[in-house]
Design a protein around this motif. Structure first.
Motif, PDB file in Angstrom:
ATOM      1  N   TYR A  91       0.837  -1.195   0.000  1.00 37.61           N
ATOM      2  CA  TYR A  91       0.000   0.000   0.000  1.00 37.61           C
ATOM      3  C   TYR A  91       0.874   1.248   0.000  1.00 37.61           C
ATOM      4  O   TYR A  91       2.063   1.170   0.355  1.00 37.61           O
ATOM      5  CB  TYR A  91      -0.942  -0.025   1.206  1.00 37.61           C
ATOM      6  N   PRO A  92       0.319   2.397  -0.386  1.00 35.98           N
ATOM      7  CA  PRO A  92       1.117   3.621  -0.441  1.00 35.98           C
ATOM      8  C   PRO A  92       1.830   3.961   0.879  1.00 35.98           C
ATOM      9  O   PRO A  92       2.905   4.550   0.865  1.00 35.98           O
ATOM     10  CB  PRO A  92       0.083   4.709  -0.794  1.00 35.98           C
ATOM     11  N   ASN A  93       1.259   3.540   2.018  1.00 33.60           N
ATOM     12  CA  ASN A  93       1.914   3.837   3.301  1.00 33.60           C
ATOM     13  C   ASN A  93       3.010   2.836   3.647  1.00 33.60           C
ATOM     14  O   ASN A  93       3.638   2.928   4.695  1.00 33.60           O
ATOM     15  CB  ASN A  93       0.877   3.886   4.428  1.00 33.60           C
ATOM     16  N   GLY A  94       3.237   1.821   2.768  1.00 30.50           N
ATOM     17  CA  GLY A  94       4.288   0.826   2.998  1.00 30.50           C
ATOM     18  C   GLY A  94       3.804  -0.466   3.623  1.00 30.50           C
ATOM     19  O   GLY A  94       4.567  -1.438   3.701  1.00 30.50           O
ATOM     20  N   ASP A  95       2.565  -0.515   4.101  1.00 28.13           N
ATOM     21  CA  ASP A  95       2.020  -1.757   4.659  1.00 28.13           C
ATOM     22  C   ASP A  95       1.953  -2.809   3.551  1.00 28.13           C
ATOM     23  O   ASP A  95       1.594  -2.503   2.410  1.00 28.13           O
ATOM     24  CB  ASP A  95       0.609  -1.546   5.216  1.00 28.13           C
ATOM     25  N   ARG A  96       2.298  -4.063   3.913  1.00 26.95           N
ATOM     26  CA  ARG A  96       2.282  -5.159   2.953  1.00 26.95           C
ATOM     27  C   ARG A  96       1.319  -6.235   3.429  1.00 26.95           C
ATOM     28  O   ARG A  96       1.246  -6.533   4.614  1.00 26.95           O
ATOM     29  CB  ARG A  96       3.685  -5.758   2.790  1.00 26.95           C
ATOM     30  N   CYS A  97       0.574  -6.802   2.482  1.00 22.71           N
ATOM     31  CA  CYS A  97      -0.308  -7.912   2.823  1.00 22.71           C
ATOM     32  C   CYS A  97      -0.502  -8.798   1.597  1.00 22.71           C
ATOM     33  O   CYS A  97      -0.211  -8.407   0.470  1.00 22.71           O
ATOM     34  CB  CYS A  97      -1.643  -7.425   3.372  1.00 22.71           C
ATOM     35  N   GLN A  98      -0.989 -10.000   1.878  1.00 25.16           N
ATOM     36  CA  GLN A  98      -1.310 -10.959   0.832  1.00 25.16           C
ATOM     37  C   GLN A  98      -2.603 -11.641   1.252  1.00 25.16           C
ATOM     38  O   GLN A  98      -2.750 -12.029   2.411  1.00 25.16           O
ATOM     39  CB  GLN A  98      -0.190 -11.970   0.669  1.00 25.16           C
ATOM     40  N   PHE A  99      -3.539 -11.762   0.310  1.00 21.17           N
ATOM     41  CA  PHE A  99      -4.856 -12.310   0.620  1.00 21.17           C
ATOM     42  C   PHE A  99      -5.034 -13.723   0.077  1.00 21.17           C
ATOM     43  O   PHE A  99      -4.632 -14.025  -1.046  1.00 21.17           O
ATOM     44  CB  PHE A  99      -5.962 -11.434   0.028  1.00 21.17           C
ATOM     45  N   MET A 100      -5.657 -14.570   0.885  1.00 20.85           N
ATOM     46  CA  MET A 100      -6.183 -15.851   0.429  1.00 20.85           C
ATOM     47  C   MET A 100      -7.636 -15.563   0.101  1.00 20.85           C
ATOM     48  O   MET A 100      -8.449 -15.345   1.001  1.00 20.85           O
ATOM     49  CB  MET A 100      -6.080 -16.921   1.514  1.00 20.85           C
ATOM     50  N   ASP A 101      -7.952 -15.475  -1.183  1.00 26.75           N
ATOM     51  CA  ASP A 101      -9.281 -15.046  -1.614  1.00 26.75           C
ATOM     52  C   ASP A 101     -10.211 -16.227  -1.851  1.00 26.75           C
ATOM     53  O   ASP A 101      -9.838 -17.208  -2.496  1.00 26.75           O
ATOM     54  CB  ASP A 101      -9.179 -14.239  -2.912  1.00 26.75           C
ATOM     55  N   ILE A 102     -11.414 -16.099  -1.335  1.00 29.49           N
ATOM     56  CA  ILE A 102     -12.506 -17.029  -1.635  1.00 29.49           C
ATOM     57  C   ILE A 102     -13.521 -16.239  -2.443  1.00 29.49           C
ATOM     58  O   ILE A 102     -14.084 -15.256  -1.947  1.00 29.49           O
ATOM     59  CB  ILE A 102     -13.149 -17.580  -0.353  1.00 29.49           C
ATOM     60  N   THR A 103     -13.703 -16.617  -3.705  1.00 30.36           N
ATOM     61  CA  THR A 103     -14.673 -15.938  -4.562  1.00 30.36           C
ATOM     62  C   THR A 103     -15.989 -16.709  -4.519  1.00 30.36           C
ATOM     63  O   THR A 103     -16.005 -17.930  -4.693  1.00 30.36           O
ATOM     64  CB  THR A 103     -14.162 -15.825  -6.008  1.00 30.36           C
ATOM     65  N   LEU A 104     -17.074 -15.984  -4.299  1.00 30.23           N
ATOM     66  CA  LEU A 104     -18.402 -16.571  -4.168  1.00 30.23           C
ATOM     67  C   LEU A 104     -19.343 -16.013  -5.230  1.00 30.23           C
ATOM     68  O   LEU A 104     -19.344 -14.807  -5.497  1.00 30.23           O
ATOM     69  CB  LEU A 104     -18.965 -16.269  -2.779  1.00 30.23           C
ATOM     70  N   ARG A 105     -20.118 -16.897  -5.842  1.00 37.27           N
ATOM     71  CA  ARG A 105     -21.180 -16.454  -6.757  1.00 37.27           C
ATOM     72  C   ARG A 105     -22.387 -16.117  -5.891  1.00 37.27           C
ATOM     73  O   ARG A 105     -22.799 -16.908  -5.030  1.00 37.27           O
ATOM     74  CB  ARG A 105     -21.554 -17.554  -7.739  1.00 37.27           C
ATOM     75  N   CYS A 106     -22.968 -14.926  -6.131  1.00 38.13           N
ATOM     76  CA  CYS A 106     -24.108 -14.466  -5.340  1.00 38.13           C
ATOM     77  C   CYS A 106     -25.246 -14.047  -6.269  1.00 38.13           C
ATOM     78  O   CYS A 106     -25.024 -13.703  -7.430  1.00 38.13           O
ATOM     79  CB  CYS A 106     -23.705 -13.270  -4.479  1.00 38.13           C
ATOM     80  N   ARG A 107     -26.442 -14.057  -5.708  1.00 43.44           N
ATOM     81  CA  ARG A 107     -27.641 -13.635  -6.427  1.00 43.44           C
ATOM     82  C   ARG A 107     -28.273 -12.484  -5.658  1.00 43.44           C
ATOM     83  O   ARG A 107     -28.510 -12.576  -4.453  1.00 43.44           O
ATOM     84  CB  ARG A 107     -28.617 -14.802  -6.547  1.00 43.44           C
ATOM     85  N   ALA A 108     -28.549 -11.392  -6.365  1.00 38.63           N
ATOM     86  CA  ALA A 108     -29.211 -10.240  -5.747  1.00 38.63           C
ATOM     87  C   ALA A 108     -30.649 -10.596  -5.406  1.00 38.63           C
ATOM     88  O   ALA A 108     -31.334 -11.234  -6.210  1.00 38.63           O
ATOM     89  CB  ALA A 108     -29.185  -9.042  -6.692  1.00 38.63           C
ATOM     90  N   VAL A 109     -31.096 -10.203  -4.215  1.00 33.40           N
ATOM     91  CA  VAL A 109     -32.470 -10.491  -3.788  1.00 33.40           C
ATOM     92  C   VAL A 109     -33.206  -9.238  -3.319  1.00 33.40           C
ATOM     93  O   VAL A 109     -34.359  -9.329  -2.900  1.00 33.40           O
ATOM     94  CB  VAL A 109     -32.510 -11.577  -2.681  1.00 33.40           C
TER      95      VAL A 109
END
Length: 156
Positions: A91-109
């Motif tokens: 990030y611009p402030n120098g913080d570093r991270c890495q994400f384990m992403d779970i992608t979910l299919r969703c339906r608008a209700v």
């Protein structure tokens, strides 16, 4: 973009070292088959909706919460689309991270798509054949969510 309190607490002791964090992405479709996207306030880019689960929060619960908080749209989770480790981010402030992403299919209700917090500049529904400029990562998530294939993950 708001930093969750638990991350602020972690950063107080961890500094800017790389943090391995959970993430969820929600590919939300409406009855017309359009996909809900947000133009991010931090980058100005269009993307699928995403965020971090709070400690103890289930991924599906986090996805539903993030979609509502960011867009005012109520949704339900239909299935897991993919699970994968994302590249590290600085990030611009120098913080570093890495994400384990779970992608979910969703339906608008329910609800009306609108900018509902300070994380988005715009939100909107788009036909999959007329998407705004998106990252390869967002395009892959949308393509996988449209199909009925089993959950995608990188092979070992």
């Amino acid at each position: 973009m708001a930093t969750p309190e638990f991350i602020t607490t972690l950063r107080a002791s961890a500094g800017q070292q790389l943090l391995w964090l959970p993430g969820v992405s929600a590919v939300v479709f409406n009855e017309q088959g359009e996909v809900l996207l947000g133009r991010r306030a931090d980058t100005g880019n269009w993307a699928v909706l995403a965020g971090m689960p709070e400690p103890g929060e289930q991924p599906a619960e986090a996805a539903v919460r993030e979609v509502l908080e960011e867009t005012g749209v109520h949704c339900v989770v239909e299935r897991v689309v993919s699970v994968d480790a994302q590249p590290a981010i600085v990030y611009p402030n120098g913080d570093r991270c890495q994400f384990m992403d779970i992608t979910l299919r969703c339906r608008a209700v329910g609800g009306e798509a609108r900018v509902n917090d300070d994380e988005s500049l715009e939100v909107g529904w788009f036909p999959p054949t007329a998407l705004p400029e998106l990252s390869t990562r967002s395009l892959d998530r949308i393509a996988r969510a449209q199909g009925e294939e089993p959950t995608w993950f990188a092979a070992p």
